[in-house]
Motif scaffolding. Structure first.
Motif, PDB file in Angstrom:
ATOM      1  N   THR A 153       3.150  -5.105  -0.218  1.00 54.39           N
ATOM      2  CA  THR A 153       4.190  -5.209  -1.235  1.00 54.39           C
ATOM      3  C   THR A 153       4.990  -3.919  -1.200  1.00 54.39           C
ATOM      4  OG1 THR A 153       2.836  -4.254  -2.998  1.00 54.39           O
ATOM      5  CG2 THR A 153       2.729  -6.658  -2.709  1.00 54.39           C
ATOM      6  N   LYS A 154       6.188  -3.978  -1.736  1.00 51.37           N
ATOM      7  CA  LYS A 154       7.033  -2.791  -1.740  1.00 51.37           C
ATOM      8  C   LYS A 154       6.330  -1.630  -2.454  1.00 51.37           C
ATOM      9  CE  LYS A 154      11.586  -2.971  -2.310  1.00 51.37           C
ATOM     10  NZ  LYS A 154      12.915  -3.064  -2.932  1.00 51.37           N
ATOM     11  N   SER A 155       5.733  -1.916  -3.602  1.00 52.62           N
ATOM     12  CA  SER A 155       5.085  -0.838  -4.355  1.00 52.62           C
ATOM     13  C   SER A 155       3.875  -0.281  -3.612  1.00 52.62           C
ATOM     14  CB  SER A 155       4.694  -1.303  -5.755  1.00 52.62           C
ATOM     15  OG  SER A 155       3.746  -2.343  -5.696  1.00 52.62           O
ATOM     16  N   ASN A 156       3.108  -1.126  -2.945  1.00 51.88           N
ATOM     17  CA  ASN A 156       1.961  -0.630  -2.177  1.00 51.88           C
ATOM     18  C   ASN A 156       2.396   0.208  -0.985  1.00 51.88           C
ATOM     19  OD1 ASN A 156       0.037  -1.714  -3.837  1.00 51.88           O
ATOM     20  ND2 ASN A 156      -0.359  -3.501  -2.567  1.00 51.88           N
ATOM     21  N   ILE A 157       3.470  -0.192  -0.338  1.00 55.99           N
ATOM     22  CA  ILE A 157       3.984   0.580   0.793  1.00 55.99           C
ATOM     23  C   ILE A 157       4.449   1.953   0.326  1.00 55.99           C
ATOM     24  CG2 ILE A 157       5.885   0.715   2.463  1.00 55.99           C
ATOM     25  CD1 ILE A 157       5.540  -2.340   2.812  1.00 55.99           C
ATOM     26  N   ILE A 158       5.164   1.999  -0.785  1.00 60.72           N
ATOM     27  CA  ILE A 158       5.649   3.271  -1.327  1.00 60.72           C
ATOM     28  C   ILE A 158       4.480   4.161  -1.734  1.00 60.72           C
ATOM     29  CG2 ILE A 158       6.903   4.335  -3.249  1.00 60.72           C
ATOM     30  CD1 ILE A 158       8.790   1.854  -3.106  1.00 60.72           C
ATOM     31  N   LYS A 159       3.491   3.600  -2.408  1.00 60.19           N
ATOM     32  CA  LYS A 159       2.313   4.380  -2.828  1.00 60.19           C
ATOM     33  C   LYS A 159       1.577   4.946  -1.622  1.00 60.19           C
ATOM     34  CE  LYS A 159       1.394   1.708  -6.998  1.00 60.19           C
ATOM     35  NZ  LYS A 159       0.484   0.718  -7.598  1.00 60.19           N
ATOM     36  N   PHE A 160       1.356   4.107  -0.608  1.00 59.24           N
ATOM     37  CA  PHE A 160       0.632   4.553   0.580  1.00 59.24           C
ATOM     38  C   PHE A 160       1.407   5.636   1.320  1.00 59.24           C
ATOM     39  CE2 PHE A 160      -0.734   4.344   4.999  1.00 59.24           C
ATOM     40  CZ  PHE A 160      -2.111   4.414   4.849  1.00 59.24           C
ATOM     41  N   ALA A 161       2.717   5.442   1.441  1.00 62.33           N
ATOM     42  CA  ALA A 161       3.549   6.439   2.123  1.00 62.33           C
ATOM     43  C   ALA A 161       3.517   7.774   1.388  1.00 62.33           C
ATOM     44  CB  ALA A 161       4.981   5.923   2.247  1.00 62.33           C
ATOM     45  N   ASN A 162       3.653   7.734   0.068  1.00 62.15           N
ATOM     46  CA  ASN A 162       3.604   8.970  -0.717  1.00 62.15           C
ATOM     47  C   ASN A 162       2.255   9.660  -0.583  1.00 62.15           C
ATOM     48  OD1 ASN A 162       6.231   8.701  -1.629  1.00 62.15           O
ATOM     49  ND2 ASN A 162       5.641   7.655  -3.510  1.00 62.15           N
ATOM     50  N   LYS A 163       1.184   8.874  -0.629  1.00 64.57           N
ATOM     51  CA  LYS A 163      -0.155   9.443  -0.506  1.00 64.57           C
ATOM     52  C   LYS A 163      -0.378  10.028   0.884  1.00 64.57           C
ATOM     53  CE  LYS A 163      -3.742   6.644  -0.792  1.00 64.57           C
ATOM     54  NZ  LYS A 163      -4.879   5.818  -1.283  1.00 64.57           N
ATOM     55  N   SER A 164       0.261   9.429   1.894  1.00 66.86           N
ATOM     56  CA  SER A 164       0.099   9.892   3.273  1.00 66.86           C
ATOM     57  C   SER A 164       1.079  10.991   3.652  1.00 66.86           C
ATOM     58  CB  SER A 164       0.285   8.714   4.234  1.00 66.86           C
ATOM     59  OG  SER A 164      -0.658   7.711   3.959  1.00 66.86           O
ATOM     60  N   GLY A 165       2.075  11.241   2.790  1.00 64.05           N
ATOM     61  CA  GLY A 165       3.038  12.288   3.062  1.00 64.05           C
ATOM     62  C   GLY A 165       4.097  11.900   4.086  1.00 64.05           C
ATOM     63  N   ILE A 166       4.392  10.601   4.186  1.00 63.85           N
ATOM     64  CA  ILE A 166       5.427  10.145   5.110  1.00 63.85           C
ATOM     65  C   ILE A 166       6.463   9.332   4.338  1.00 63.85           C
ATOM     66  CG2 ILE A 166       3.931  10.112   7.137  1.00 63.85           C
ATOM     67  CD1 ILE A 166       3.738   7.072   6.793  1.00 63.85           C
ATOM     68  N   ASP A 167       7.615   9.154   4.939  1.00 63.89           N
ATOM     69  CA  ASP A 167       8.660   8.364   4.313  1.00 63.89           C
ATOM     70  C   ASP A 167       8.288   6.879   4.379  1.00 63.89           C
ATOM     71  OD1 ASP A 167      11.635   8.559   3.378  1.00 63.89           O
ATOM     72  OD2 ASP A 167      11.522   6.842   4.752  1.00 63.89           O
ATOM     73  N   ALA A 168       8.589   6.131   3.320  1.00 67.12           N
ATOM     74  CA  ALA A 168       8.261   4.711   3.272  1.00 67.12           C
ATOM     75  C   ALA A 168       8.959   3.936   4.390  1.00 67.12           C
ATOM     76  CB  ALA A 168       8.634   4.131   1.909  1.00 67.12           C
ATOM     77  N   GLY A 169      10.160   4.357   4.758  1.00 63.37           N
ATOM     78  CA  GLY A 169      10.883   3.694   5.845  1.00 63.37           C
ATOM     79  C   GLY A 169      10.176   3.815   7.180  1.00 63.37           C
ATOM     80  N   ILE A 170       9.526   4.941   7.415  1.00 62.86           N
ATOM     81  CA  ILE A 170       8.751   5.134   8.643  1.00 62.86           C
ATOM     82  C   ILE A 170       7.579   4.161   8.661  1.00 62.86           C
ATOM     83  CG2 ILE A 170       7.303   6.752   9.955  1.00 62.86           C
ATOM     84  CD1 ILE A 170      10.280   7.452  10.044  1.00 62.86           C
ATOM     85  N   LEU A 171       6.922   4.036   7.533  1.00 66.25           N
ATOM     86  CA  LEU A 171       5.793   3.114   7.429  1.00 66.25           C
ATOM     87  C   LEU A 171       6.245   1.666   7.635  1.00 66.25           C
ATOM     88  CD1 LEU A 171       2.839   2.521   6.878  1.00 66.25           C
ATOM     89  CD2 LEU A 171       3.331   2.678   4.434  1.00 66.25           C
ATOM     90  N   VAL A 172       7.367   1.294   7.039  1.00 69.48           N
ATOM     91  CA  VAL A 172       7.900  -0.057   7.215  1.00 69.48           C
ATOM     92  C   VAL A 172       8.203  -0.316   8.689  1.00 69.48           C
ATOM     93  CG1 VAL A 172       9.885  -1.555   6.760  1.00 69.48           C
ATOM     94  CG2 VAL A 172       8.817  -0.315   4.886  1.00 69.48           C
ATOM     95  N   GLY A 173       8.846   0.641   9.334  1.00 70.45           N
ATOM     96  CA  GLY A 173       9.154   0.493  10.751  1.00 70.45           C
ATOM     97  C   GLY A 173       7.907   0.300  11.595  1.00 70.45           C
TER      98      GLY A 173
END
Length: 54
Positions: A9-29
């Protein structure tokens, strides 16, 4: 969120990216490249750049 949970989900992707210290767009890609989500999913999380000649 982990890949095995498949709870993309969008919120889970954002949370995971923030926790991992990466941009959410990188994770989506990466999720798109590895075929975990479709290429037309969550593109609003990616940053858009415009290259101009100086």
């Amino acid at each position: 969120m982990s890949i095995s949970e498949k709870n993309y989900t969008k919120s889970n992707i954002i949370k995971f990216a923030n926790k991992s210290g990466i941009d959410a767009g990188i994770l989506v890609g990466r999720l798109q490249k590895e075929h975990y989500v479709n290429f037309d999913t969550f593109n609003d999380l990616k940053k858009k750049y415009k290259i101009v000649n100086i």
